[in-house]
Design a protein around this motif. Structure first.
Motif, PDB file in Angstrom:
ATOM      1  N   ARG A  37       0.842  -1.201   0.000  1.00 55.95           N
ATOM      2  CA  ARG A  37       0.000   0.000   0.000  1.00 55.95           C
ATOM      3  C   ARG A  37       0.873   1.245   0.000  1.00 55.95           C
ATOM      4  NH1 ARG A  37      -1.659   3.310   3.915  1.00 55.95           N
ATOM      5  NH2 ARG A  37      -0.759   1.969   5.504  1.00 55.95           N
ATOM      6  N   LYS A  38       1.934   1.236   0.783  1.00 57.34           N
ATOM      7  CA  LYS A  38       2.826   2.390   0.862  1.00 57.34           C
ATOM      8  C   LYS A  38       3.592   2.607  -0.444  1.00 57.34           C
ATOM      9  CE  LYS A  38       3.368   2.203   5.840  1.00 57.34           C
ATOM     10  NZ  LYS A  38       4.225   1.799   6.960  1.00 57.34           N
ATOM     11  N   GLU A  39       3.835   1.518  -1.183  1.00 60.19           N
ATOM     12  CA  GLU A  39       4.551   1.617  -2.457  1.00 60.19           C
ATOM     13  C   GLU A  39       3.657   2.110  -3.597  1.00 60.19           C
ATOM     14  OE1 GLU A  39       6.182  -2.202  -3.343  1.00 60.19           O
ATOM     15  OE2 GLU A  39       7.471  -2.222  -1.566  1.00 60.19           O
ATOM     16  N   SER A  40       2.355   1.976  -3.445  1.00 60.26           N
ATOM     17  CA  SER A  40       1.418   2.321  -4.519  1.00 60.26           C
ATOM     18  C   SER A  40       1.403   3.816  -4.765  1.00 60.26           C
ATOM     19  CB  SER A  40      -0.005   1.863  -4.169  1.00 60.26           C
ATOM     20  OG  SER A  40      -0.081   0.476  -4.153  1.00 60.26           O
ATOM     21  N   THR A  41       1.467   4.160  -6.037  1.00 58.78           N
ATOM     22  CA  THR A  41       1.429   5.582  -6.390  1.00 58.78           C
ATOM     23  C   THR A  41       0.068   5.986  -6.944  1.00 58.78           C
ATOM     24  OG1 THR A  41       2.333   5.041  -8.567  1.00 58.78           O
ATOM     25  CG2 THR A  41       3.901   5.705  -6.850  1.00 58.78           C
ATOM     26  N   HIS A  42      -0.681   5.047  -7.433  1.00 57.89           N
ATOM     27  CA  HIS A  42      -1.999   5.354  -7.992  1.00 57.89           C
ATOM     28  C   HIS A  42      -3.064   5.201  -6.908  1.00 57.89           C
ATOM     29  CE1 HIS A  42      -5.511   5.292 -10.567  1.00 57.89           C
ATOM     30  NE2 HIS A  42      -4.735   5.776 -11.530  1.00 57.89           N
ATOM     31  N   SER A  43      -3.963   6.179  -6.840  1.00 62.57           N
ATOM     32  CA  SER A  43      -4.973   6.183  -5.773  1.00 62.57           C
ATOM     33  C   SER A  43      -5.904   4.977  -5.835  1.00 62.57           C
ATOM     34  CB  SER A  43      -5.791   7.475  -5.816  1.00 62.57           C
ATOM     35  OG  SER A  43      -6.506   7.555  -7.033  1.00 62.57           O
ATOM     36  N   GLU A  44      -6.189   4.490  -7.048  1.00 62.51           N
ATOM     37  CA  GLU A  44      -7.067   3.327  -7.171  1.00 62.51           C
ATOM     38  C   GLU A  44      -6.418   2.096  -6.531  1.00 62.51           C
ATOM     39  OE1 GLU A  44      -9.476   0.705 -10.508  1.00 62.51           O
ATOM     40  OE2 GLU A  44      -8.270   2.417 -11.154  1.00 62.51           O
ATOM     41  N   TYR A  45      -5.127   1.940  -6.731  1.00 60.69           N
ATOM     42  CA  TYR A  45      -4.406   0.812  -6.134  1.00 60.69           C
ATOM     43  C   TYR A  45      -4.328   0.979  -4.614  1.00 60.69           C
ATOM     44  CZ  TYR A  45      -2.907  -0.518 -10.853  1.00 60.69           C
ATOM     45  OH  TYR A  45      -2.866  -0.903 -12.170  1.00 60.69           O
ATOM     46  N   SER A  46      -4.020   2.180  -4.174  1.00 61.28           N
ATOM     47  CA  SER A  46      -3.961   2.445  -2.735  1.00 61.28           C
ATOM     48  C   SER A  46      -5.290   2.146  -2.071  1.00 61.28           C
ATOM     49  CB  SER A  46      -3.579   3.899  -2.470  1.00 61.28           C
ATOM     50  OG  SER A  46      -2.273   4.159  -2.914  1.00 61.28           O
ATOM     51  N   ARG A  47      -6.358   2.532  -2.713  1.00 56.65           N
ATOM     52  CA  ARG A  47      -7.704   2.284  -2.186  1.00 56.65           C
ATOM     53  C   ARG A  47      -7.958   0.781  -2.070  1.00 56.65           C
ATOM     54  NH1 ARG A  47      -9.937   6.272  -4.610  1.00 56.65           N
ATOM     55  NH2 ARG A  47     -10.174   5.233  -6.606  1.00 56.65           N
ATOM     56  N   PHE A  48      -7.533   0.017  -3.072  1.00 54.91           N
ATOM     57  CA  PHE A  48      -7.718  -1.431  -3.032  1.00 54.91           C
ATOM     58  C   PHE A  48      -6.907  -2.050  -1.898  1.00 54.91           C
ATOM     59  CE2 PHE A  48      -6.719  -5.799  -4.306  1.00 54.91           C
ATOM     60  CZ  PHE A  48      -8.012  -6.297  -4.392  1.00 54.91           C
ATOM     61  N   TRP A  49      -5.640  -1.611  -1.739  1.00 51.51           N
ATOM     62  CA  TRP A  49      -4.818  -2.125  -0.644  1.00 51.51           C
ATOM     63  C   TRP A  49      -5.451  -1.797   0.710  1.00 51.51           C
ATOM     64  CZ3 TRP A  49      -2.020  -5.899  -1.875  1.00 51.51           C
ATOM     65  CH2 TRP A  49      -1.244  -5.930  -3.028  1.00 51.51           C
ATOM     66  N   ASN A  50      -6.035  -0.600   0.823  1.00 54.15           N
ATOM     67  CA  ASN A  50      -6.721  -0.223   2.062  1.00 54.15           C
ATOM     68  C   ASN A  50      -7.893  -1.153   2.346  1.00 54.15           C
ATOM     69  OD1 ASN A  50      -5.073   1.920   2.845  1.00 54.15           O
ATOM     70  ND2 ASN A  50      -6.236   3.395   1.642  1.00 54.15           N
ATOM     71  N   GLU A  51      -8.647  -1.493   1.307  1.00 52.99           N
ATOM     72  CA  GLU A  51      -9.773  -2.421   1.468  1.00 52.99           C
ATOM     73  C   GLU A  51      -9.276  -3.790   1.933  1.00 52.99           C
ATOM     74  OE1 GLU A  51     -12.287  -2.742  -1.997  1.00 52.99           O
ATOM     75  OE2 GLU A  51     -12.273  -0.568  -2.255  1.00 52.99           O
ATOM     76  N   LEU A  52      -8.217  -4.289   1.289  1.00 53.54           N
ATOM     77  CA  LEU A  52      -7.657  -5.586   1.685  1.00 53.54           C
ATOM     78  C   LEU A  52      -7.172  -5.558   3.129  1.00 53.54           C
ATOM     79  CD1 LEU A  52      -5.590  -6.915  -1.351  1.00 53.54           C
ATOM     80  CD2 LEU A  52      -7.735  -7.787  -0.450  1.00 53.54           C
ATOM     81  N   LYS A  53      -6.509  -4.466   3.495  1.00 52.56           N
ATOM     82  CA  LYS A  53      -6.001  -4.327   4.860  1.00 52.56           C
ATOM     83  C   LYS A  53      -7.153  -4.328   5.850  1.00 52.56           C
ATOM     84  CE  LYS A  53      -2.859  -1.508   7.630  1.00 52.56           C
ATOM     85  NZ  LYS A  53      -2.147  -2.633   8.189  1.00 52.56           N
ATOM     86  N   HIS A  54      -8.208  -3.607   5.550  1.00 51.74           N
ATOM     87  CA  HIS A  54      -9.377  -3.560   6.428  1.00 51.74           C
ATOM     88  C   HIS A  54     -10.001  -4.953   6.591  1.00 51.74           C
ATOM     89  CE1 HIS A  54     -12.997  -2.163   8.364  1.00 51.74           C
ATOM     90  NE2 HIS A  54     -13.695  -2.822   7.461  1.00 51.74           N
ATOM     91  N   GLU A  55     -10.190  -5.657   5.475  1.00 50.38           N
ATOM     92  CA  GLU A  55     -10.770  -6.995   5.528  1.00 50.38           C
ATOM     93  C   GLU A  55      -9.876  -7.956   6.309  1.00 50.38           C
ATOM     94  OE1 GLU A  55     -11.612  -8.148   1.495  1.00 50.38           O
ATOM     95  OE2 GLU A  55     -12.957  -6.447   1.209  1.00 50.38           O
ATOM     96  N   ASN A  56      -8.583  -7.854   6.114  1.00 49.61           N
ATOM     97  CA  ASN A  56      -7.653  -8.709   6.833  1.00 49.61           C
ATOM     98  C   ASN A  56      -7.696  -8.401   8.333  1.00 49.61           C
ATOM     99  OD1 ASN A  56      -5.576 -10.815   6.645  1.00 49.61           O
ATOM    100  ND2 ASN A  56      -4.214  -9.207   7.395  1.00 49.61           N
ATOM    101  N   ASN A  57      -7.777  -7.121   8.685  1.00 49.23           N
ATOM    102  CA  ASN A  57      -7.881  -6.748  10.098  1.00 49.23           C
ATOM    103  C   ASN A  57      -9.169  -7.281  10.714  1.00 49.23           C
ATOM    104  OD1 ASN A  57      -5.414  -5.449  10.343  1.00 49.23           O
ATOM    105  ND2 ASN A  57      -6.241  -3.488   9.683  1.00 49.23           N
TER     106      ASN A  57
END
Length: 73
Positions: A37-57
């Protein structure tokens, strides 16, 4: 009237050990997702990583809660 299900200690210990292994995998995955997520430069990718992180949490919370309630841990 609610009946309480009794599970013997050996089964609880086995289940807890399995859940601890799965929990460790989810925690490791959380770190990996966070790094990507920290490596992602595109907001769409960052948003997806955030969703995955939330679901994993949420999975981490559910596993931990189950361990406390059903495995006495």
């Amino acid at each position: 009237m609610t009946s309480k299900i009794r599970i013997d200690r050996q089964q609880k210990n086995a289940m807890r050990a399995q859940l601890e292994e799965v929990l460790a995998i989810h925690r490791s995955l959380d770190k990996k997702i966070d790094g990507y997520r920290k490596e992602s430069t595109h907001s769409e990718y960052s948003r997806f990583w955030n969703e995955l992180k939330h679901e994993n949490n949420e999975n981490i919370k559910n596993i931990s809660r189950f361990m406390v309630l059903k495995c006495n841990r």
